[in-house]
Design a protein around this motif. Structure first.
Motif, PDB file in Angstrom:
ATOM      1  N   ARG A  16     -58.974  24.508  17.950  1.00 35.66           N
ATOM      2  CA  ARG A  16     -60.189  24.370  17.134  1.00 35.66           C
ATOM      3  C   ARG A  16     -60.524  25.688  16.434  1.00 35.66           C
ATOM      4  O   ARG A  16     -60.770  25.719  15.212  1.00 35.66           O
ATOM      5  N   VAL A 103     -63.223  17.520  18.394  1.00 34.57           N
ATOM      6  CA  VAL A 103     -62.861  18.851  17.900  1.00 34.57           C
ATOM      7  C   VAL A 103     -62.164  19.679  18.977  1.00 34.57           C
ATOM      8  O   VAL A 103     -61.552  20.716  18.666  1.00 34.57           O
ATOM      9  N   ASN A 104     -62.260  19.233  20.238  1.00 35.91           N
ATOM     10  CA  ASN A 104     -61.577  19.910  21.337  1.00 35.91           C
ATOM     11  C   ASN A 104     -60.347  19.146  21.813  1.00 35.91           C
ATOM     12  O   ASN A 104     -59.676  19.587  22.753  1.00 35.91           O
ATOM     13  N   ASP A 116     -53.286  15.334  16.668  1.00 36.45           N
ATOM     14  CA  ASP A 116     -54.724  15.104  16.515  1.00 36.45           C
ATOM     15  C   ASP A 116     -55.009  13.600  16.491  1.00 36.45           C
ATOM     16  O   ASP A 116     -55.389  13.038  15.459  1.00 36.45           O
ATOM     17  N   GLY A 120     -59.961  15.006  15.135  1.00 38.02           N
ATOM     18  CA  GLY A 120     -60.774  16.197  15.342  1.00 38.02           C
ATOM     19  C   GLY A 120     -60.800  17.132  14.148  1.00 38.02           C
ATOM     20  O   GLY A 120     -61.836  17.717  13.835  1.00 38.02           O
ATOM     21  N   GLN A 121     -59.669  17.270  13.451  1.00 39.23           N
ATOM     22  CA  GLN A 121     -59.633  18.167  12.302  1.00 39.23           C
ATOM     23  C   GLN A 121     -60.566  17.673  11.197  1.00 39.23           C
ATOM     24  O   GLN A 121     -61.310  18.464  10.599  1.00 39.23           O
ATOM     25  N   ASP A 123     -63.230  15.735  11.644  1.00 35.43           N
ATOM     26  CA  ASP A 123     -64.605  15.917  12.118  1.00 35.43           C
ATOM     27  C   ASP A 123     -65.038  17.374  11.985  1.00 35.43           C
ATOM     28  O   ASP A 123     -66.195  17.657  11.629  1.00 35.43           O
ATOM     29  N   LEU A 124     -64.119  18.294  12.229  1.00 37.66           N
ATOM     30  CA  LEU A 124     -64.425  19.716  12.068  1.00 37.66           C
ATOM     31  C   LEU A 124     -64.745  20.032  10.612  1.00 37.66           C
ATOM     32  O   LEU A 124     -65.720  20.737  10.306  1.00 37.66           O
ATOM     33  N   LEU A 158     -72.315  21.452  13.872  1.00 35.14           N
ATOM     34  CA  LEU A 158     -71.860  20.068  13.892  1.00 35.14           C
ATOM     35  C   LEU A 158     -73.047  19.136  14.106  1.00 35.14           C
ATOM     36  O   LEU A 158     -73.872  19.374  14.983  1.00 35.14           O
TER      37      LEU A 158
END
Length: 340
Positions: A16, A103-104, A116, A120-121, A123-124, A158
């Motif tokens: 992350r 994200v984790n 992924d 997560g990428q 969402d980041l 976030l």
């Protein structure tokens, strides 16, 4: 690990942070190798094997220990903290499925690149906090994930998606079952990163972690000097002080005594006579219950006790007396708190 024939990835927060362009604080690895196989590969290095039964071995390198964990899935969490059982897996996707937030739940392989499976990428990039899978299940597994959600939201800006937010608030009472030292540690990380809006958004979580602050939420002050209820005022003061731990805790707790001291005069104006002294006692009790260090507890209770003093001190001799009583560092922090 890969050279020995065992699939291995860097995983979690270091991935992350790397995607955000931040240098990771540490690196965690996950692998298809069992703990015994990890120990065999790194037999010439010092090993820390305290977490071996849960699949984790730390290899001590020149720059410090690196934790290596076998891919695993987990059973239920009867105590809302530890899995009832752990099953070693061969696929990284099974390991990522047990993690807290998307994200984790990312891993990186030197040849295969980013893994992924839960987005997560994206969402980041979109600044979204989303639990992996069923949010309620994730938070029931480990109640501390509720505080981590608030902390990650503050640190990485976030916004929680609706289902994740609903579960965070509904299951916040699980925090009462968590070890106080762990709650304190998460709260420290949270308030150092938080702004006022974050503290307001996660007010139900804060109320569960520190019930005395729950009593401040929605408590109207009925006073022309205050435009906010007590908790909203507190949230803005926290944002207004530098991110230094004693100052942030003092800001968070400076008005915790107000609900107990509230009275309305004949004109309908609210007063809180003696709230600083009452709040100092409450702040000490709160921090002691959280197993906070004694030095922090003493400094915070002192700042709370004197937080209404500075604006009343105008004569040089009075300032000198306050300086002698508090010391230079504490008086400087008191001025910053009063300004906020």
């Amino acid at each position: 690990l890969n050279a020995a024939g065992y699939e291995a990835y860097v995983v979690g927060g270091c991935v992350r942070d790397s995607l955000l362009g931040v240098t990771p604080h540490d690196w965690d690895l996950c692998t298809a190798a069992t703990p015994a196989e990890i120990a065999g590969i790194f037999q010439n290095y010092p090993l820390i094997r305290a977490g071996e039964k849960h699949g984790t071995i730390a290899v001590v390198l020149e720059h410090g220990p690196v934790e290596i964990t076998t891919f695993r899935s987990e059973g239920g969490y009867a105590d809302h903290r530890r899995p009832d059982w752990v099953h070693f897996e061969q696929q990284v996707e099974a390991d990522l499925a047990r993690r807290d937030f998307t994200v984790n739940a990312m891993a990186y392989h030197p040849a295969r690149g980013l893994c992924d499976p839960f987005g997560g990428q994206q969402d980041l990039q979109n600044h979204i906090l989303r639990a992996v899978g069923d949010p309620a299940a994730r938070f029931q597994e480990d109640g501390l994930r509720i505080l981590r959600g608030a902390r990650f939201s503050a640190r990485f800006h976030l916004q929680p998606e609706p289902d994740t937010y609903a579960a965070l608030c509904a299951l916040a009472p699980l925090l009462a079952e968590q070890a106080r030292e762990r709650v304190f540690s998460e709260l420290c990380g949270w308030i150092l990163a938080a702004d006022a809006q974050n503290l307001i958004t996660f007010a139900p979580v804060m109320a569960a972690a520190i019930p005395d602050l729950g009593a401040c939420q929605g408590f109207l002050q009925h006073n022309p000097h205050h435009r906010y209820d007590i908790y909203t005022h507190i949230a803005h003061v926290v944002e207004g002080v530098p991110p230094v731990l004693p100052l942030r805790w003092a800001a968070l707790l400076h008005d915790v005594g107000k609900p107990a001291c509230f009275m309305l005069d004949d004109q309908g104006i609210g007063h809180f006579k003696g709230h600083a002294g009452v709040g100092a006692v409450m702040a000490r009790q709160i921090l002691q219950s959280l197993r906070a260090p004694n030095a922090l507890t003493e400094r915070v209770s002192l700042l709370v006790a004197y937080h209404s003093t500075c604006r009343q001190v105008t004569e040089p001799n009075s300032i000198r007396r306050l300086l002698r009583k508090l010391g230079q560092e504490c008086l400087h922090q008191l001025l910053l708190l009063d300004q906020a």
